[in-house]
Design a protein around this motif. Sequence first.
Motif, PDB file in Angstrom:
ATOM      1  N   SER A 187       0.481  -1.304  -0.342  1.00  0.00           N
ATOM      2  CA  SER A 187       0.506   0.077  -0.173  1.00  0.00           C
ATOM      3  C   SER A 187       0.173   1.559   0.527  1.00  0.00           C
ATOM      4  O   SER A 187       1.775   1.531   0.511  1.00  0.00           O
ATOM      5  N   THR A 188       0.161   2.229  -0.615  1.00  0.00           N
ATOM      6  CA  THR A 188       1.458   3.343  -0.928  1.00  0.00           C
ATOM      7  C   THR A 188       0.627   4.094   0.044  1.00  0.00           C
ATOM      8  O   THR A 188       2.138   5.404   0.298  1.00  0.00           O
ATOM      9  N   SER A 189      -0.362   4.231   0.121  1.00  0.00           N
ATOM     10  CA  SER A 189      -0.829   5.769   1.329  1.00  0.00           C
ATOM     11  C   SER A 189      -0.305   5.849   2.425  1.00  0.00           C
ATOM     12  O   SER A 189      -0.549   6.109   3.336  1.00  0.00           O
ATOM     13  N   ILE A 190       0.251   4.320   2.968  1.00  0.00           N
ATOM     14  CA  ILE A 190       0.577   3.692   4.403  1.00  0.00           C
ATOM     15  C   ILE A 190       1.861   3.390   4.276  1.00  0.00           C
ATOM     16  O   ILE A 190       2.785   2.577   4.893  1.00  0.00           O
ATOM     17  N   ALA A 191       3.212   4.635   3.484  1.00  0.00           N
ATOM     18  CA  ALA A 191       4.459   4.549   3.440  1.00  0.00           C
ATOM     19  C   ALA A 191       5.522   4.112   5.068  1.00  0.00           C
ATOM     20  O   ALA A 191       5.855   3.865   5.036  1.00  0.00           O
ATOM     21  N   TYR A 192       5.058   5.349   5.593  1.00  0.00           N
ATOM     22  CA  TYR A 192       5.199   5.155   6.960  1.00  0.00           C
ATOM     23  C   TYR A 192       4.922   4.120   7.987  1.00  0.00           C
ATOM     24  O   TYR A 192       6.129   4.061   8.958  1.00  0.00           O
ATOM     25  N   GLU A 193       3.916   3.862   7.836  1.00  0.00           N
ATOM     26  CA  GLU A 193       3.181   3.122   9.186  1.00  0.00           C
ATOM     27  C   GLU A 193       4.400   1.851   8.771  1.00  0.00           C
ATOM     28  O   GLU A 193       4.299   1.523  10.410  1.00  0.00           O
ATOM     29  N   PRO A 194       4.848   1.447   8.725  1.00  0.00           N
ATOM     30  CA  PRO A 194       5.905   0.514   8.841  1.00  0.00           C
ATOM     31  C   PRO A 194       6.728   0.532  10.226  1.00  0.00           C
ATOM     32  O   PRO A 194       6.909   0.149  11.201  1.00  0.00           O
ATOM     33  N   VAL A 195       7.347   1.925  10.332  1.00  0.00           N
ATOM     34  CA  VAL A 195       8.324   2.345  11.034  1.00  0.00           C
ATOM     35  C   VAL A 195       7.305   2.705  11.995  1.00  0.00           C
ATOM     36  O   VAL A 195       7.863   2.525  12.939  1.00  0.00           O
ATOM     37  N   LEU A 196       6.659   4.069  12.370  1.00  0.00           N
ATOM     38  CA  LEU A 196       5.677   3.554  13.666  1.00  0.00           C
ATOM     39  C   LEU A 196       5.322   2.263  14.080  1.00  0.00           C
ATOM     40  O   LEU A 196       5.623   2.562  15.614  1.00  0.00           O
ATOM     41  N   LEU A 197       4.458   1.017  13.698  1.00  0.00           N
ATOM     42  CA  LEU A 197       4.629  -0.379  14.480  1.00  0.00           C
ATOM     43  C   LEU A 197       5.710  -0.780  14.797  1.00  0.00           C
ATOM     44  O   LEU A 197       5.602  -1.122  16.263  1.00  0.00           O
ATOM     45  N   PHE A 198       6.738  -0.592  14.115  1.00  0.00           N
ATOM     46  CA  PHE A 198       7.863  -1.082  14.803  1.00  0.00           C
ATOM     47  C   PHE A 198       8.511  -0.154  15.739  1.00  0.00           C
ATOM     48  O   PHE A 198       8.955  -0.709  16.701  1.00  0.00           O
ATOM     49  N   ARG A 199       8.358   0.953  15.741  1.00  0.00           N
ATOM     50  CA  ARG A 199       8.751   2.366  17.001  1.00  0.00           C
ATOM     51  C   ARG A 199       7.854   2.266  17.550  1.00  0.00           C
ATOM     52  O   ARG A 199       7.806   1.550  19.392  1.00  0.00           O
ATOM     53  N   TRP A 200       6.217   1.265  18.095  1.00  0.00           N
ATOM     54  CA  TRP A 200       5.380   0.643  18.924  1.00  0.00           C
ATOM     55  C   TRP A 200       5.726  -0.382  19.671  1.00  0.00           C
ATOM     56  O   TRP A 200       5.931  -0.843  20.795  1.00  0.00           O
ATOM     57  N   LEU A 201       6.238  -1.678  18.951  1.00  0.00           N
ATOM     58  CA  LEU A 201       6.840  -2.718  19.226  1.00  0.00           C
ATOM     59  C   LEU A 201       7.918  -2.151  20.069  1.00  0.00           C
ATOM     60  O   LEU A 201       8.592  -3.540  21.077  1.00  0.00           O
ATOM     61  N   ILE A 202       8.882  -1.724  19.493  1.00  0.00           N
ATOM     62  CA  ILE A 202      10.481  -1.462  20.935  1.00  0.00           C
ATOM     63  C   ILE A 202       9.711  -0.546  22.026  1.00  0.00           C
ATOM     64  O   ILE A 202      10.338  -1.036  22.853  1.00  0.00           O
ATOM     65  N   LEU A 217       9.019  -1.634  27.586  1.00  0.00           N
ATOM     66  CA  LEU A 217       8.208  -1.671  28.984  1.00  0.00           C
ATOM     67  C   LEU A 217       8.256  -0.776  28.939  1.00  0.00           C
ATOM     68  O   LEU A 217       6.883   0.755  30.262  1.00  0.00           O
ATOM     69  N   GLN A 218       7.685   0.588  28.373  1.00  0.00           N
ATOM     70  CA  GLN A 218       7.345   2.170  28.267  1.00  0.00           C
ATOM     71  C   GLN A 218       6.611   2.335  26.771  1.00  0.00           C
ATOM     72  O   GLN A 218       6.679   3.027  25.628  1.00  0.00           O
ATOM     73  N   PRO A 219       4.907   0.983  27.104  1.00  0.00           N
ATOM     74  CA  PRO A 219       4.430   1.242  25.121  1.00  0.00           C
ATOM     75  C   PRO A 219       3.929   2.770  25.172  1.00  0.00           C
ATOM     76  O   PRO A 219       3.159   3.321  25.864  1.00  0.00           O
ATOM     77  N   ASP A 220       4.113   3.141  24.126  1.00  0.00           N
ATOM     78  CA  ASP A 220       3.625   4.364  23.293  1.00  0.00           C
ATOM     79  C   ASP A 220       2.074   4.074  22.517  1.00  0.00           C
ATOM     80  O   ASP A 220       2.241   3.248  21.206  1.00  0.00           O
ATOM     81  N   MET A 221       1.224   4.013  22.885  1.00  0.00           N
ATOM     82  CA  MET A 221       0.147   3.654  21.980  1.00  0.00           C
ATOM     83  C   MET A 221      -0.374   5.052  21.095  1.00  0.00           C
ATOM     84  O   MET A 221      -1.005   4.976  20.519  1.00  0.00           O
ATOM     85  N   SER A 222       0.032   6.422  21.589  1.00  0.00           N
ATOM     86  CA  SER A 222      -0.222   7.030  20.864  1.00  0.00           C
ATOM     87  C   SER A 222       0.723   6.679  18.702  1.00  0.00           C
ATOM     88  O   SER A 222      -0.339   7.378  17.904  1.00  0.00           O
ATOM     89  N   LEU A 223       1.830   5.930  18.880  1.00  0.00           N
ATOM     90  CA  LEU A 223       1.912   5.552  18.255  1.00  0.00           C
ATOM     91  C   LEU A 223       0.731   4.650  16.691  1.00  0.00           C
ATOM     92  O   LEU A 223       1.120   4.917  15.857  1.00  0.00           O
ATOM     93  N   VAL A 224       0.335   3.403  17.491  1.00  0.00           N
ATOM     94  CA  VAL A 224      -0.282   2.542  16.675  1.00  0.00           C
ATOM     95  C   VAL A 224      -1.942   3.272  16.343  1.00  0.00           C
ATOM     96  O   VAL A 224      -2.188   2.874  15.738  1.00  0.00           O
ATOM     97  N   THR A 225      -2.216   4.310  17.639  1.00  0.00           N
ATOM     98  CA  THR A 225      -3.498   4.913  17.291  1.00  0.00           C
ATOM     99  C   THR A 225      -3.848   5.974  16.794  1.00  0.00           C
ATOM    100  O   THR A 225      -5.150   5.994  15.800  1.00  0.00           O
ATOM    101  N   ASP A 226      -2.642   6.340  15.507  1.00  0.00           N
ATOM    102  CA  ASP A 226      -2.294   6.870  14.525  1.00  0.00           C
ATOM    103  C   ASP A 226      -2.148   5.999  12.877  1.00  0.00           C
ATOM    104  O   ASP A 226      -2.354   6.738  12.464  1.00  0.00           O
ATOM    105  N   VAL A 227      -2.327   4.949  13.364  1.00  0.00           N
ATOM    106  CA  VAL A 227      -1.927   3.911  12.219  1.00  0.00           C
ATOM    107  C   VAL A 227      -3.210   3.815  11.677  1.00  0.00           C
ATOM    108  O   VAL A 227      -4.496   3.431  11.869  1.00  0.00           O
ATOM    109  N   SER A 228      -2.792   2.840   9.775  1.00  0.00           N
ATOM    110  CA  SER A 228      -4.541   2.968   9.620  1.00  0.00           C
ATOM    111  C   SER A 228      -5.810   1.750  10.428  1.00  0.00           C
ATOM    112  O   SER A 228      -4.515   0.526  10.757  1.00  0.00           O
TER     113      SER A 228
END
Length: 142
Positions: A65-80, A85-96
């Motif tokens: 999908s070309t419309s969500i090109a930056y999302e894998p980076v956000l999802l990886f940062r969320w997994l990190i 043990l410092q989950p950042d929910m804002s990273l995953v709530t903004d994805v498609s």
Amino acid sequence: MEMLQIFLWIVYPYSVAAIVAMGLVWQYDASREDGTRSKAGRFLLVVVKTLMAASTATGIAIVLSTSIAYEPVLLFRWLISLAQLQPDMSLVTDVSILSKVHFIIVFLFLLSLAFTKEIYYLLKPHLYIKKIFLKLQFERRG
């Protein structure tokens, strides 16, 4: 709605990780190689394979999908952030929605895999590939 988000993106991943870890320990301690499966075991294996196919399909759709090109980076940062043990929910709530569905399916796959004897393939994936290769060769000969 906030409680659902907290459950989906913080509680659920940690619960799945704990269950998968315990599944690895239990399957390592009590590994059976008798080859017999009950109806429930065969059904669970079908569920695992279906979820694996669904997670692969949604993962490919995310990458293509070309419309969500930056999302894998956000999802990886969320997994990190989860691993630290410092989950950042804002990273995953903004994805498609596709990315959210993908992660829910992946966690369901890991959760169902924890209840099968194939859980050890997470530690040694080459054994799974070898098993498939041997099965294909046996079917060609037979």
